[in-house]
Design a protein around this motif. Structure first.
Motif, mmCIF file in Angstrom:
data_model
loop_
_atom_site.group_PDB
_atom_site.id
_atom_site.type_symbol
_atom_site.label_atom_id
_atom_site.label_comp_id
_atom_site.label_asym_id
_atom_site.label_seq_id
_atom_site.Cartn_x
_atom_site.Cartn_y
_atom_site.Cartn_z
ATOM 1 N N PRO A 262 -14.645 -13.703 -8.024
ATOM 2 C CA PRO A 262 -15.419 -13.643 -9.282
ATOM 3 C C PRO A 262 -16.902 -13.364 -9.029
ATOM 4 O O PRO A 262 -17.565 -12.710 -9.833
ATOM 5 N N VAL A 263 -17.414 -13.848 -7.893
ATOM 6 C CA VAL A 263 -18.826 -13.604 -7.556
ATOM 7 C C VAL A 263 -19.032 -12.111 -7.271
ATOM 8 O O VAL A 263 -20.008 -11.503 -7.734
ATOM 9 N N ALA A 264 -18.100 -11.517 -6.544
ATOM 10 C CA ALA A 264 -18.202 -10.083 -6.244
ATOM 11 C C ALA A 264 -18.151 -9.263 -7.537
ATOM 12 O O ALA A 264 -18.902 -8.292 -7.705
ATOM 13 N N LEU A 265 -17.278 -9.649 -8.440
ATOM 14 C CA LEU A 265 -17.189 -8.937 -9.726
ATOM 15 C C LEU A 265 -18.480 -9.111 -10.535
ATOM 16 O O LEU A 265 -18.971 -8.160 -11.149
ATOM 17 N N ALA A 266 -19.022 -10.331 -10.523
ATOM 18 C CA ALA A 266 -20.266 -10.572 -11.273
ATOM 19 C C ALA A 266 -21.412 -9.751 -10.698
ATOM 20 O O ALA A 266 -22.240 -9.195 -11.435
ATOM 21 N N ASN B 44 -7.121 -15.085 -13.165
ATOM 22 C CA ASN B 44 -8.243 -15.998 -12.934
ATOM 23 C C ASN B 44 -9.581 -15.291 -13.108
ATOM 24 O O ASN B 44 -10.498 -15.809 -13.748
ATOM 25 N N CYS B 45 -9.689 -14.107 -12.510
ATOM 26 C CA CYS B 45 -10.967 -13.375 -12.589
ATOM 27 C C CYS B 45 -11.240 -12.937 -14.024
ATOM 28 O O CYS B 45 -12.388 -13.008 -14.502
ATOM 29 N N ASP C 167 -16.870 -23.681 -11.053
ATOM 30 C CA ASP C 167 -17.966 -24.432 -10.452
ATOM 31 C C ASP C 167 -17.928 -24.310 -8.934
ATOM 32 O O ASP C 167 -18.964 -24.312 -8.273
ATOM 33 N N ASN C 168 -16.723 -24.200 -8.386
ATOM 34 C CA ASN C 168 -16.596 -24.045 -6.944
ATOM 35 C C ASN C 168 -17.076 -22.665 -6.492
ATOM 36 O O ASN C 168 -17.678 -22.522 -5.432
ATOM 37 N N CYS C 169 -16.819 -21.649 -7.328
ATOM 38 C CA CYS C 169 -17.300 -20.298 -6.983
ATOM 39 C C CYS C 169 -18.821 -20.240 -6.999
ATOM 40 O O CYS C 169 -19.427 -19.508 -6.202
ATOM 41 N N MET C 170 -19.444 -20.972 -7.903
ATOM 42 C CA MET C 170 -20.899 -20.957 -8.011
ATOM 43 C C MET C 170 -21.357 -22.287 -8.626
ATOM 44 O O MET C 170 -21.061 -22.567 -9.787
ATOM 45 N N ALA C 171 -22.066 -23.094 -7.815
ATOM 46 C CA ALA C 171 -22.493 -24.419 -8.285
ATOM 47 C C ALA C 171 -23.379 -24.287 -9.519
ATOM 48 O O ALA C 171 -24.194 -23.363 -9.612
ATOM 49 N N ARG C 172 -23.219 -25.206 -10.427
ATOM 50 C CA ARG C 172 -23.979 -25.130 -11.682
ATOM 51 C C ARG C 172 -25.143 -26.114 -11.625
ATOM 52 O O ARG C 172 -26.261 -25.706 -11.372
ATOM 53 N N THR C 173 -24.905 -27.401 -11.803
ATOM 54 C CA THR C 173 -26.022 -28.348 -11.786
ATOM 55 C C THR C 173 -26.160 -29.048 -10.447
ATOM 56 O O THR C 173 -27.240 -29.501 -10.090
ATOM 57 N N LYS C 174 -25.046 -29.156 -9.726
ATOM 58 C CA LYS C 174 -25.085 -29.873 -8.449
ATOM 59 C C LYS C 174 -24.338 -29.094 -7.368
ATOM 60 O O LYS C 174 -23.308 -28.491 -7.644
ATOM 61 N N ALA C 175 -24.865 -29.165 -6.144
ATOM 62 C CA ALA C 175 -24.092 -28.712 -4.987
ATOM 63 C C ALA C 175 -23.280 -29.908 -4.527
ATOM 64 O O ALA C 175 -23.820 -30.998 -4.340
ATOM 65 N N LEU C 176 -21.982 -29.695 -4.365
ATOM 66 C CA LEU C 176 -21.090 -30.840 -4.130
ATOM 67 C C LEU C 176 -20.586 -30.944 -2.698
ATOM 68 O O LEU C 176 -19.869 -31.880 -2.366
ATOM 69 N N TYR C 177 -20.936 -29.959 -1.857
ATOM 70 C CA TYR C 177 -20.553 -30.051 -0.442
ATOM 71 C C TYR C 177 -21.390 -29.070 0.357
ATOM 72 O O TYR C 177 -21.952 -28.123 -0.193
ATOM 73 N N LEU D 283 -22.388 -16.391 -14.401
ATOM 74 C CA LEU D 283 -20.966 -16.741 -14.537
ATOM 75 C C LEU D 283 -20.868 -17.877 -15.552
ATOM 76 O O LEU D 283 -20.583 -19.029 -15.199
ATOM 77 N N PRO D 284 -21.163 -17.587 -16.819
ATOM 78 C CA PRO D 284 -21.186 -18.654 -17.836
ATOM 79 C C PRO D 284 -19.809 -19.303 -17.989
ATOM 80 O O PRO D 284 -18.782 -18.706 -17.643
ATOM 81 N N ASP D 285 -19.832 -20.516 -18.511
ATOM 82 C CA ASP D 285 -18.591 -21.273 -18.655
ATOM 83 C C ASP D 285 -17.766 -20.738 -19.825
ATOM 84 O O ASP D 285 -18.079 -20.968 -20.990
#
Lengths: 753, 81
Positions: free
Chosen positions: A271-275, A238-239, A96-106, A81-83
């Motif tokens: 978006p994750v399901a589509l990816a 959005n998707c 970033d919320n759909c898929m963490a990139r460099t950090k998990a934030l929660y 899921l590139p930016d």
């Protein structure tokens, strides 16, 4: 907008009646298809790997073993899921919320996902994904996140709205200020001042249906998404943006929806399901578990609010001030700003100042929750108003009436009000039998007001007159609360036909023009306007068809009571033509008959409500029972009164749950401790009395029938109304929501000590 | 001439002025002239603005006429549930 939306007083036949809902049989027989009920040939099952840490750097991830597992068809990470957000910070936060990139934030932040032939294989594959985390210090409390040495979530975030611009990063994303006058001078004039700090805990919208979708990406670049959403057109956009798809090639169909309340205005997993589908080349179903819904989708803010109100001895408020701190999850939001705008909106104040601070914390990304941010602000302000009434020795309703905003009042958020409805709701409360009913031992009564903005937006509908004279109505706003029934009533009213002859459906994104989401209390307000417009366009065509049939000028044909009629005495021998008559001949008078409408439904108008609540508190256990509850709100015009009452009751029920029990509980490790309905207690039917409602109908001047949005305002007063009732019952001011039994017992014990 | 009040977040983008006087008959003309005078406002105007005329909030209808002497605010577009 070419459509004239001005209110016209008229006698209505269908609008205001209570027919059965068209989706009712499907829902009570289990035939209605919700998000998880759709299936496609060759469909895979998706599962998401989520961070167990509140704040952690993703040092390394190895998906090789998972990909090698038999039955696994695709594994995706942030690399899939590139930016593509092109500097759009808000959209990047969604990505970033759909898929963490460099950090998990929660705790619960997605870091990878798997599509496999069955759920067992998908779960097994998740266990084979190796993730090396560097655990970082975390902060979950809104006040703790603001202190100078708090763990910083984002090194590139500098507080906005302050001068000079800071040069060190902070968890405070923004400061916003509203108000007018001179509060210092106002407090100097006051004979009495109340000042108190309040807290509200984070709650979830609590929709019964979890997020669910089926995504199917085809090799030719087209894709389909079947999804439970409040806005399929927005989800499509959005998707498409996040996956680099062409909007016209992504077809999104909304399922029936088992609750949204704002939480389904946002993409979380789609978006994750589509990816996954794009990578696997097969359809993918992704259904969140309840644990995932709580940990990784849409709660509202936790807040910390200071309120100060001063008044003369006669009850006139001289100054009011609030400082509001709202958590927004790990990404900046505008939640405190909304709280700051709405907090004193019910009152006519010469001197008022509100300041909102947006605070990022290691919790899930906050989403709208029914009149977002207003309930917490109302809890703090309406509690302080009640305390002021007690200090002044005046009746709480009378104090509010004395200071209520009215036409011409400069609102606390800036603009001057036109005609508004807070006064009538307060006066109705004052004279309501509930207000004077006797109370028993350990019982208390509270009341509170609430405000919400409401809005309209882009809307489109198609109305097709079928050959048998029945009508198919296609709308683009998802039906979250009975709008298909309401819109069918509207079409029937305009056309002069029976409600049963109209069938309303929610069209998919390929078959209707763009519609904004069902949010902001806009579904019935906006789509009714588009339906009226479409019906009037269809009537214009039917008048023309009648003129052709009769071979007379169209100017001599008018529409009345569902019939085309020839005007004047010269056509006296022409029998009126019904919709059925005209439709039957349509093939030979020009073809199919339809009315379309595309418009912007602005002018929704602000909304007010007043609630009255009686409680009984068990002094031994601290448990609270709601004894009686009344909602009074202006609907403008109740199109289907049963569904208006349902909105009032639903908002009250959710607000009562928020006030008494619901809260996100985090451990010292930053992990959510109660991600299920057993430990996160929402009210059930047996917890509540029948909630009484009183619908006021003060027409909205900006809608042909006077309709106002009714979906959100009813959740604004309950926190405060319930808190005032409990405070009055126990004789201690409750300033921390939820007022769970342990919290009430602690307050009582502190008072006894 | 219309006096338009900006929400706090826009003020730094408009030479720190909270209230501006603009000659405009419609919301569209108002927003166009604001951007011409203060190009930094273009971003927020594209995505984030609602316009309040005499207490009524407009989020999309940029053809709306602004009556003489009307009270005009630029507000952030709101989120809803």
């Amino acid at each position: 907008m070419s459509f004239d939306a001005a209110y016209q007083s008229q006698k209505l036949k269908s609008v205001g009646t209570r027919p059965l809902r068209p989706d009712g049989v499907d829902k009570v027989t289990g035939r209605a298809r919700y998000g998880a009920d759709f299936n496609m040939p060759g469909q895979l099952v998706a599962r998401v790997l989520r961070s167990p840490h509140a704040h952690a750097r993703i040092v390394r991830m190895d998906t090789g073993a998972a990909e090698a597992l038999k039955g696994v068809k695709a594994v995706v990470t942030a690399a899939d899921l590139p930016d593509l957000t092109n500097g759009d910070a808000e959209l990047f936060a969604v990505l970033d919320n759909c898929m963490a990139r460099t950090k998990a934030l929660y705790d619960g932040h997605a870091v990878a996902a798997v599509a496999a032939i069955d759920e067992r294989t998908a779960k097994q594959a998740l266990k084979l994904i190796e993730v090396e985390y560097e655990i970082l210090p975390h902060v979950v409390d809104v006040d703790a996140a603001m202190v100078a040495d708090a763990p910083i979530l984002n090194d590139e975030l500098f507080t906005g709205g302050v001068d000079p611009k800071p040069d060190t990063p902070s968890n405070v994303a923004n400061r916003a200020e509203f108000g007018h006058g001179d509060v210092d001078a106002g407090f100097a004039e006051a004979d009495f001042i109340v000042e108190r700090s309040y807290k509200t805990e984070q709650t979830h919208q609590g929709y019964i249906e979890p997020h669910a979708c089926v995504a199917s990406c085809n090799p030719d670049g087209t894709a389909e998404l079947w999804v439970c959403t409040q806005g399929h057109f927005v989800f499509r956009q959005n998707c498409a943006d996040l996956l680099g798809l062409e909007v016209s090639k992504l077809r999104v169909t909304s399922s029936e929806i088992g609750g949204g309340f704002g939480g389904k205005t946002h993409v979380w997993a789609e978006p994750v399901a589509l990816a996954l589908s794009r990578k696997a080349g097969r359809p993918v179903k992704l259904v969140m578990s309840r644990d995932e819904v709580f940990r990784a989708s849409g709660p509202t803010s936790a807040t910390s609010i200071d309120v100060k109100i001063g008044a003369k001895a006669d009850g006139k408020i001289t100054a009011a001030m609030a400082t509001l701190r709202y958590s927004s999850g790990p990404y900046p939001g505008m939640w405190a700003e909304l709280g700051a705008m709405t907090s004193f909106a019910c009152y006519d104040l010469e001197n008022v100042k509100t300041v909102g601070f947006e605070v990022i914390v290691n919790r899930p990304k906050v989403a709208a929750y029914r009149a977002p941010s207003a309930p917490m602000a109302a809890f703090a302000v309406e509690s302080a108003i009640d305390e002021l009434a007690q200090k002044l020795g005046v009746n709480a309703v009378e104090l509010r009436i004395k200071n209520a905003a009215r036409e011409g009042t400069k609102s606390s958020y800036g603009p001057v009000y036109g005609p508004i409805g807070i006064g009538p709701t307060l006066e109705a409360a004052q004279s309501h039998p509930h207000m004077s009913a006797p109370l028993g031992k350990n019982q208390g009564r509270g009341m509170a007001c609430g405000f919400w903005f409401n809005f309209g937006g882009q809307t489109c509908s198609d109305l097709n007159v079928n050959a048998d004279g029945t009508v198919a109505l296609a709308v683009g706003t998802v039906d979250v609360g009975g709008s298909r029934a309401s819109l069918s009533l509207i079409a029937a009213e305009e056309l002069g036909i029976d409600y049963k002859d109209v069938k309303a459906v929610v069209a998919d994104t390929a078959t209707l023009g763009y519609n904004d989401m069902t949010d902001g209390s806009r579904g019935t307000f906006s789509s009714s306007m588009a339906t009226i417009s479409a019906a009037r366009n269809a009537i214009a065509i039917m008048r023309a068809r009648a003129a052709l049939t009769w071979d007379i000028p169209v100017e001599d044909v008018y529409w009345e009571d569902g019939h085309a009629k020839a005007a004047g005495t010269k056509y006296g021998n022409l029998s009126p033509l019904s919709v059925r008559d005209i439709a039957a001949e349509s093939g030979n008078t020009g073809g199919p008959i339809a009315g379309h409408s595309e418009l912007v439904a602005d002018g929704a108008g602000v909304s007010f409500a007043t609630h009255i609540c009686d409680v009984e508190v068990d002094p031994e256990t601290g448990a609270t029972s709601i004894i009686r509850y009344t909602v009074i709100q202006d609907a403008g015009k109740a199109v289907h009164p049963s569904y208006v009452e349902g909105q009032y009751q639903g908002g009250a029920a959710q607000g009562i749950g928020w006030a008494l029990n619901e809260e996100y509980i985090y451990g010292a490790d930053g992990r959510l401790q109660n991600s299920g309905f057993l430990d996160y207690r929402i009210p059930v039917c047996s917890d509540l009395p029948m909630i009484d409602t009183q619908i006021l109908e003060i027409p909205n001047p900006n809608h042909p029938y006077g309709v106002r949005g009714v979906g959100e305002t009813s959740i604004v007063p309950p926190l405060a109304a319930t808190a005032n009732a409990v405070s009055n019952a126990v004789g201690v001011r409750m300033s921390h929501i939820p007022m769970s039994p342990p919290r009430i017992l602690a307050a009582l014990n502190a008072e006894r000590d | 001439m219309v006096d338009v009040t900006l929400w706090g977040g826009l003020v730094p983008l408009a030479d720190d002025q909270k209230t501006l006087s603009i000659e405009a008959d419609t919301i569209r003309e108002l927003l166009r002239k604001l951007q011409e005078r203060y190009p930094a406002l273009s971003g927020p105007i594209k995505n984030e603005v609602a316009v309040v005329i005499d207490g009524v909030i407009y989020r999309n209808d940029w053809s709306q006429r602004i009556p003489e002497g009307a009270e005009v605010f630029l507000m952030r577009r709101l989120a809803g549930g």
